[in-house]
Design a protein around this motif. Structure first.
Motif, PDB file in Angstrom:
ATOM      1  N   LEU A  48      32.650  43.841  40.664  1.00 50.66           N
ATOM      2  CA  LEU A  48      32.373  44.761  39.116  1.00 50.66           C
ATOM      3  C   LEU A  48      33.498  44.178  38.315  1.00 50.66           C
ATOM      4  N   LEU A  49      34.353  43.922  38.098  1.00 49.88           N
ATOM      5  CA  LEU A  49      35.423  43.501  37.770  1.00 49.88           C
ATOM      6  C   LEU A  49      35.698  42.106  37.424  1.00 49.88           C
ATOM      7  N   ASP A  50      34.995  41.616  38.828  1.00 48.97           N
ATOM      8  CA  ASP A  50      35.049  40.354  38.118  1.00 48.97           C
ATOM      9  C   ASP A  50      34.173  39.254  37.503  1.00 48.97           C
ATOM     10  N   VAL A  51      33.458  40.256  37.037  1.00 50.90           N
ATOM     11  CA  VAL A  51      32.528  39.330  35.938  1.00 50.90           C
ATOM     12  C   VAL A  51      32.520  40.105  34.379  1.00 50.90           C
ATOM     13  N   GLU A  52      33.688  40.720  34.748  1.00 49.85           N
ATOM     14  CA  GLU A  52      34.215  41.853  33.168  1.00 49.85           C
ATOM     15  C   GLU A  52      34.653  41.309  32.537  1.00 49.85           C
ATOM     16  N   PRO A  53      35.198  40.728  31.213  1.00 51.92           N
ATOM     17  CA  PRO A  53      36.266  39.808  30.903  1.00 51.92           C
ATOM     18  C   PRO A  53      37.500  40.119  31.318  1.00 51.92           C
ATOM     19  N   PRO A  54      38.932  38.949  31.254  1.00 50.85           N
ATOM     20  CA  PRO A  54      39.487  39.576  32.058  1.00 50.85           C
ATOM     21  C   PRO A  54      40.261  40.578  31.078  1.00 50.85           C
ATOM     22  N   GLU A  55      40.590  40.828  30.036  1.00 53.32           N
ATOM     23  CA  GLU A  55      41.246  41.838  29.460  1.00 53.32           C
ATOM     24  C   GLU A  55      40.584  43.191  29.519  1.00 53.32           C
ATOM     25  N   VAL A  56      39.472  43.082  29.405  1.00 55.67           N
ATOM     26  CA  VAL A  56      38.862  44.914  30.117  1.00 55.67           C
ATOM     27  C   VAL A  56      39.301  45.295  31.189  1.00 55.67           C
ATOM     28  N   ALA A  57      39.049  44.540  32.323  1.00 56.93           N
ATOM     29  CA  ALA A  57      39.437  44.080  33.370  1.00 56.93           C
ATOM     30  C   ALA A  57      41.271  44.770  33.902  1.00 56.93           C
ATOM     31  N   ARG A  58      42.087  44.528  33.144  1.00 58.43           N
ATOM     32  CA  ARG A  58      43.193  44.823  32.939  1.00 58.43           C
ATOM     33  C   ARG A  58      43.190  46.553  31.887  1.00 58.43           C
ATOM     34  N   ARG A  59      42.842  46.091  31.124  1.00 64.06           N
ATOM     35  CA  ARG A  59      42.599  48.064  30.564  1.00 64.06           C
ATOM     36  C   ARG A  59      42.023  48.850  32.152  1.00 64.06           C
ATOM     37  N   TYR A  60      41.284  48.460  31.882  1.00 62.26           N
ATOM     38  CA  TYR A  60      40.427  49.682  33.207  1.00 62.26           C
ATOM     39  C   TYR A  60      42.085  49.682  34.517  1.00 62.26           C
ATOM     40  N   ARG A  61      41.869  48.718  34.829  1.00 62.22           N
ATOM     41  CA  ARG A  61      43.009  48.530  36.310  1.00 62.22           C
ATOM     42  C   ARG A  61      44.431  49.555  35.767  1.00 62.22           C
ATOM     43  N   ARG A  62      44.418  49.911  33.954  1.00 64.27           N
ATOM     44  CA  ARG A  62      45.753  50.219  33.582  1.00 64.27           C
ATOM     45  C   ARG A  62      45.620  51.659  33.384  1.00 64.27           C
ATOM     46  N   GLN A  63      44.221  51.774  33.229  1.00 64.04           N
ATOM     47  CA  GLN A  63      44.140  52.915  32.857  1.00 64.04           C
ATOM     48  C   GLN A  63      43.719  54.137  34.035  1.00 64.04           C
ATOM     49  N   VAL A  64      43.517  53.741  35.329  1.00 62.89           N
ATOM     50  CA  VAL A  64      43.750  53.896  36.187  1.00 62.89           C
ATOM     51  C   VAL A  64      44.968  54.130  37.220  1.00 62.89           C
TER      52      VAL A  64
END
Length: 246
Positions: free
Chosen positions: A111-127
């Motif tokens: 899923l994170l591969d098809v999210e925009p990179p900045e969104v994927a980074r935000r989710y990783r940080r929140q997790v």
């Protein structure tokens, strides 16, 4: 009469389909709206082991135990990435796949591969910061991201959002592309407002030959416009050639 399997996205559950389910059932259609493991009323099953493969099992088990055939598989948001493995494992049981404002992956992508990179980074940080390293915390603020503006609807849906297992965002999705490619496919794009995170997925669906429809709602179209969503799904399920445009 058509058979519909309506699958919710991240942080949601069967509850989000209730008005669409009623609209389809009232018109004589058979409708299934499972909550995926760890979501909705199954929130007590949430654990760090829940991932994409868990949710594929949820859907393929339901199809087998209910002995369902000629099923229109409707996938919202996150659950769009389940299309390939479900089509492969439930060979002969699906009539079509509808991506309803959903993510689309190629074999081996997550899923994170098809999210925009900045969104994927935000989710990783929140997790990492608030999810103990293994889940994305539910937050009513996501409703703004998804374009839900009605205050009454926000007040009802917000408390029902559930934490989402991070493994569902990072586990690669493995499947043979043939079974999915052999099915009629339709991508429903929402336009009021659109969600830029879905641009890559939409482009992939179109490139792979999906028909296209659109709804002038935000991302949670089943909540914002249940009657319009039901009518669109019935139109897509009608016998005949796929509609190539919105």
């Amino acid at each position: 009469m058509a058979n519909f399997l309506l699958v919710h996205g991240a942080m949601h559950g069967a509850w989000c389909w209730r008005r669409v389910r009623d609209a389809l059932s009232d018109r004589g259609h058979r409708v299934f709206t499972p909550s995926l493991t760890g979501q909705g009323e199954r929130v007590r099953q949430l654990s760090r082991s829940v991932g994409v493969s868990t949710h594929v099992d949820d859907l393929t088990d339901l199809l087998w135990y209910e002995d369902l055939r000629e099923v229109h598989l409707v996938l919202h948001s996150y659950s769009g990435i389940l299309a390939g493995p479900v089509a492969e494992r439930a060979a002969g049981r699906l009539a079509a796949v509808v991506w309803l404002g959903a993510f689309v992956v190629r074999p081996g992508e997550c899923l994170l591969d098809v999210e925009p990179p900045e969104v994927a980074r935000r989710y990783r940080r929140q997790v990492a910061e608030a999810g103990d390293g293994w889940y994305l915390p539910a937050d009513p603020a996501f409703l703004s991201q998804w374009g839900v503006r009605d205050e009454e609807l926000r007040a009802w849906a917000g408390p029902r959002l559930t934490d989402f297992p991070f493994r569902c965002q990072t586990e690669p999705v493995h499947f043979a592309p043939g079974p999915l490619a052999a099915l009629p496919r339709c991508y429903v794009r929402h336009t009021g407002p659109p969600l830029s995170s879905l641009d890559t997925s939409f482009a992939t669906a179109v490139e792979q030959g999906s028909a296209v429809r659109s709804l002038a709602t935000g991302h949670d179209m089943m909540l914002e416009a249940p009657e319009e969503t039901a009518r669109l799904l019935m139109a897509v399920a009608e016998p005949g050639p796929p509609v190539p445009g919105p």
